[in-house]
Design an enzyme around this catalytic site. Structure first.
Site, short mmCIF file in Angstrom:
data_model
loop_
_atom_site.label_atom_id
_atom_site.label_comp_id
_atom_site.label_asym_id
_atom_site.label_seq_id
_atom_site.Cartn_x
_atom_site.Cartn_y
_atom_site.Cartn_z
N ASP A 81 0.84 -1.21 0.00
CA ASP A 81 0.00 0.00 0.00
C ASP A 81 0.87 1.26 0.00
O ASP A 81 1.96 1.26 0.56
CB ASP A 81 -0.91 -0.02 1.24
CG ASP A 81 -2.04 0.98 1.13
OD1 ASP A 81 -2.29 1.49 0.02
OD2 ASP A 81 -2.68 1.25 2.16
N HIS A 107 2.84 3.49 -8.99
CA HIS A 107 2.75 2.07 -9.33
C HIS A 107 3.99 1.62 -10.11
O HIS A 107 4.51 0.53 -9.87
CB HIS A 107 1.49 1.78 -10.15
CG HIS A 107 0.21 2.08 -9.41
ND1 HIS A 107 0.01 1.68 -8.12
CD2 HIS A 107 -0.91 2.75 -9.78
CE1 HIS A 107 -1.19 2.08 -7.72
NE2 HIS A 107 -1.77 2.74 -8.70
N ASN A 131 -10.47 -2.74 -6.49
CA ASN A 131 -9.62 -1.87 -7.31
C ASN A 131 -10.19 -1.62 -8.71
O ASN A 131 -9.80 -0.67 -9.39
CB ASN A 131 -8.20 -2.44 -7.44
CG ASN A 131 -7.36 -2.27 -6.18
OD1 ASN A 131 -6.42 -3.04 -5.95
ND2 ASN A 131 -7.68 -1.29 -5.35
N ARG A 165 -5.31 -1.96 8.38
CA ARG A 165 -6.52 -2.64 7.89
C ARG A 165 -6.13 -3.91 7.15
O ARG A 165 -5.02 -4.01 6.63
CB ARG A 165 -7.26 -1.73 6.88
CG ARG A 165 -8.15 -0.71 7.44
CD ARG A 165 -9.04 -0.14 6.32
NE ARG A 165 -8.26 0.50 5.26
CZ ARG A 165 -7.78 1.74 5.32
NH1 ARG A 165 -7.99 2.48 6.38
NH2 ARG A 165 -7.08 2.24 4.30
C1 FPP Z 1 -1.63 0.22 -3.39
O1 FPP Z 1 -1.23 1.54 -3.46
C2 FPP Z 1 -1.13 -0.58 -4.49
C3 FPP Z 1 -1.89 -1.18 -5.45
C4 FPP Z 1 -3.35 -1.07 -5.51
C5 FPP Z 1 -1.32 -1.98 -6.51
C6 FPP Z 1 -0.05 -2.70 -6.24
C7 FPP Z 1 0.64 -2.85 -7.52
C8 FPP Z 1 1.97 -2.73 -7.72
C9 FPP Z 1 2.92 -2.58 -6.62
C10 FPP Z 1 2.55 -2.74 -9.08
C11 FPP Z 1 2.15 -3.82 -10.03
C12 FPP Z 1 2.19 -5.18 -9.48
C13 FPP Z 1 2.84 -6.25 -9.99
C14 FPP Z 1 2.69 -7.57 -9.31
C15 FPP Z 1 3.73 -6.19 -11.16
P1 FPP Z 1 -2.37 2.65 -3.53
O2 FPP Z 1 -2.51 3.04 -4.96
O3 FPP Z 1 -3.61 2.18 -2.87
O4 FPP Z 1 -1.70 3.81 -2.71
P2 FPP Z 1 -2.45 4.95 -1.88
O5 FPP Z 1 -3.17 4.26 -0.74
O6 FPP Z 1 -1.32 5.82 -1.40
O7 FPP Z 1 -3.37 5.66 -2.81
#
Ligand code: FPP
Length: 243
Positions: A18, A35, A66, A192
């Site tokens: 996260d 990302h 998502n 969470r």
């Molecule tokens: C959460 O950060 C992260 C995700 C929803 C996606 C995780 C994906 C990656 C790390 C990259 C792609 C994955 C692979 C396996 C190649 P958020 O966007 O919820 O962050 P925030 O809470 O700060 O908005």
């Protein structure tokens, strides 16, 4: 410096990655930039876990919820997934890593689903760490599907209701060939579970760290494992019973 005790490694580590969006925002960039940088942290976590001797690593890469994110963000995540799978096949071969996926894989864009299936098939004979990507995954959805599948078997007299036990439930989950989670890590300071592996974390140690996912390093992983090793896992028993 305290070292990891090789005899007491968590067998199965799961990570809620996260904070990519906030990481990008702190730099005045679009969430997508977070990302893109999150992918480097994924690669590091995979390689370091394999090197440290972890048997199972499960990453929450994309939840059922998502899909509600802006279209551009969803498309970017899917593109990153396809590009990473192509690129990382070499790493999986070099490190003897077996790729696995949990979630509603049919809901992914066709290209992502077929790339995923291809890498899963190409790494199926590997005997090192099992890397599981949770994609279009939701724990309640997983439990609902398991209940539906078991109900059908009950209806067709394949299973009798009084023989339904934990093992039968386990065998109907996406995670049927994985052991329970020992250590669950969530980055970004949120405390969470967000619909991740609700059944499988029944006895997991939970570890929350303030670092945003793109900054999650080898040192953070080592600290999480050492923290886990300093805890007493009682599984409902008393300390005296354990010693
Ligand atoms: C959460 O950060 C992260 C995700 C929803 C996606 C995780 C994906 C990656 C790390 C990259 C792609 C994955 C692979 C396996 C190649 P958020 O966007 O919820 O962050 P925030 O809470 O700060 O908005």
């Amino acid at each position: 410096m305290v070292n990891i005790d090789q005899e007491r490694l968590p067998k199965h580590i799961a990570i809620i990655m996260d904070g990519n969006g906030r990481w990008a925002k702190q730099r005045g960039k679009h969430r997508v930039f977070g990302h893109e940088n999150g992918v480097n942290a994924v690669r590091a976590a995979v390689e370091n876990s394999a090197r440290l001797g972890i048997d199972f690593l499960t990453l929450y890469a994309f939840s059922t919820e998502n899909w509600n994110r802006p279209k551009l963000e969803v498309q970017t995540l899917m593109k990153l997934l396809v590009a990473s799978l192509r690129k990382e096949l070499k790493t999986f071969i070099k490190n003897n890593i077996k790729l696995n996926a949990i979630g509603n894989i049919d809901a992914l864009p066709q290209k992502a689903a077929s790339e995923l299936r291809d890498v899963i098939q190409k790494t199926a004979s590997h005997t090192g760490m099992t890397l599981t990507l949770a994609l279009s995954y939701g724990s309640r959805e997983e439990l609902k599907s398991a209940i539906q599948a078991i109900s059908v078997k009950v209806k067709n007299n394949i299973i009798s209701p009084d023989t339904i036990d934990e093992a039968i439930i386990n065998s109907h989950l996406y995670t049927h060939d994985l052991p329970d989670v020992d250590l669950l890590i969530r980055t970004s300071g949120e405390h969470r579970i967000s619909n991740f592996l609700l059944w499988q974390i029944a006895y997991a140690e939970l570890y929350f760290i303030d670092v945003l996912w793109p900054d999650f390093s080898e040192q953070h992983l080592v600290e999480a494992i050492i923290n886990y090793q300093n805890r007493e896992r009682r599984f409902g028993k008393t300390s005296e019973q354990l010693s």
